[in-house]
Motif scaffolding. Sequence first.
Motif, mmCIF file in Angstrom:
data_model
loop_
_atom_site.group_PDB
_atom_site.id
_atom_site.type_symbol
_atom_site.label_atom_id
_atom_site.label_comp_id
_atom_site.label_asym_id
_atom_site.label_seq_id
_atom_site.Cartn_x
_atom_site.Cartn_y
_atom_site.Cartn_z
ATOM 1 N N GLY A 293 44.102 41.163 41.669
ATOM 2 C CA GLY A 293 43.572 40.377 42.767
ATOM 3 C C GLY A 293 44.643 40.049 43.784
ATOM 4 N N ASN A 294 44.211 39.503 44.906
ATOM 5 C CA ASN A 294 45.069 39.198 46.054
ATOM 6 C C ASN A 294 45.479 37.729 46.017
ATOM 7 N N THR B 299 48.377 42.291 51.889
ATOM 8 C CA THR B 299 48.366 42.383 50.434
ATOM 9 C C THR B 299 47.283 43.331 49.955
ATOM 10 N N CYS B 300 46.123 43.315 50.607
ATOM 11 C CA CYS B 300 45.081 44.309 50.271
ATOM 12 C C CYS B 300 45.624 45.727 50.415
ATOM 13 N N ARG C 220 41.255 48.759 46.612
ATOM 14 C CA ARG C 220 41.437 47.480 47.294
ATOM 15 C C ARG C 220 40.918 46.366 46.406
ATOM 16 N N PRO C 221 41.526 45.198 46.454
ATOM 17 C CA PRO C 221 41.116 44.113 45.562
ATOM 18 C C PRO C 221 39.740 43.565 45.908
ATOM 19 N N GLU C 222 39.003 43.146 44.894
ATOM 20 C CA GLU C 222 37.692 42.538 45.065
ATOM 21 C C GLU C 222 37.732 41.034 44.858
ATOM 22 N N ALA D 168 43.079 41.674 31.403
ATOM 23 C CA ALA D 168 43.247 40.400 32.099
ATOM 24 C C ALA D 168 43.228 40.644 33.598
ATOM 25 N N MET D 169 43.351 39.545 34.363
ATOM 26 C CA MET D 169 43.417 39.626 35.824
ATOM 27 C C MET D 169 44.808 39.207 36.278
ATOM 28 N N PHE D 170 45.355 39.946 37.232
ATOM 29 C CA PHE D 170 46.661 39.628 37.802
ATOM 30 C C PHE D 170 46.494 39.414 39.304
ATOM 31 N N PHE D 171 46.720 38.175 39.746
ATOM 32 C CA PHE D 171 46.677 37.871 41.173
ATOM 33 C C PHE D 171 48.100 37.998 41.714
ATOM 34 N N VAL D 172 48.354 39.088 42.424
ATOM 35 C CA VAL D 172 49.720 39.443 42.801
ATOM 36 C C VAL D 172 50.043 39.004 44.222
#
Length: 279
Positions: free
Chosen positions: A148-149, A172-173, A183-185, A121-125
């Motif tokens: 993710g950011n 956050t990155c 680093r998040p994309e 899954a994706m986690f936007f933190v």
Amino acid sequence: MQKDQLLTRRRTLIAGAAALGAAGAAGVLATVTGDRAARPAAPAAGARAAHHPLKPSAYRLQPLTGYGPPRTVAGRPPVRSEPLLRVSGRGRVMVLTFDDGPDPRYTPDILDTLARYEVRAMFFVCGEMVPHNQDLLARMADEGHVVGNHTWSHPLLTRLSRGRIRSELERTCDVIETAYGERPEWFRAPYGAWNRATFQIGAELGMEPLAWTVDTLDWTEPGTRTIVGRVEDGAAPGVVVLSHDAGGDRSQSVRALRAYLPELLDSGYLVTVPRRQQA
């Protein structure tokens, strides 16, 4: 059907879809049209009748081709005028996303459920949540999830100066890179509030803006069965589902995932993460 047979079936589905992704044409992310940043559609509330097979809803989308753990993509993404709402490509793929974490009270249970069914899954933190929970981001990396950011402190970006927006995203990155290893994309604006400065700065930092197709509204604590019904009613190829693993009492979100995830898999959906394609 015995438990071991179900697991075998799920592994077969995943392996077959992965083979299609490797052999098929490169997938791309699809954008929406219109002058304004589109608002994700909220599905109807209410529980779905048990034991009915899921059918694609009005969201007749095509999922992203390509599966696997996160990978670094060279080059800066384009500056968009609207967030991406769905994924496109081949197969019956859905993406589950969780915002606002990591939270040691709820995120581990969500990760445990995803691991049980061998799903990513994706986690936007939020950056401010990461320093004391770096072990959870390390686990996300180990288990193939995408991080993710979601900004540092979850502000309304449309009310901030360009300098503040950059600070929220860049800090956050940095903290994600330390804890996750890359680093998040991807990034997501809190409250789904985007503006030109946000798109520009996100692109400068190497990130694509991802919104959602189905909003569970789990933050309102509507009840576990209602959350399950919203996911099942909105299920369709290409759908991106929004849930939360922090920001309040997320016990309903944890229980709902345990209920709807096996039903999605048994209905033939491949729940996985998108892969950015180099232009």
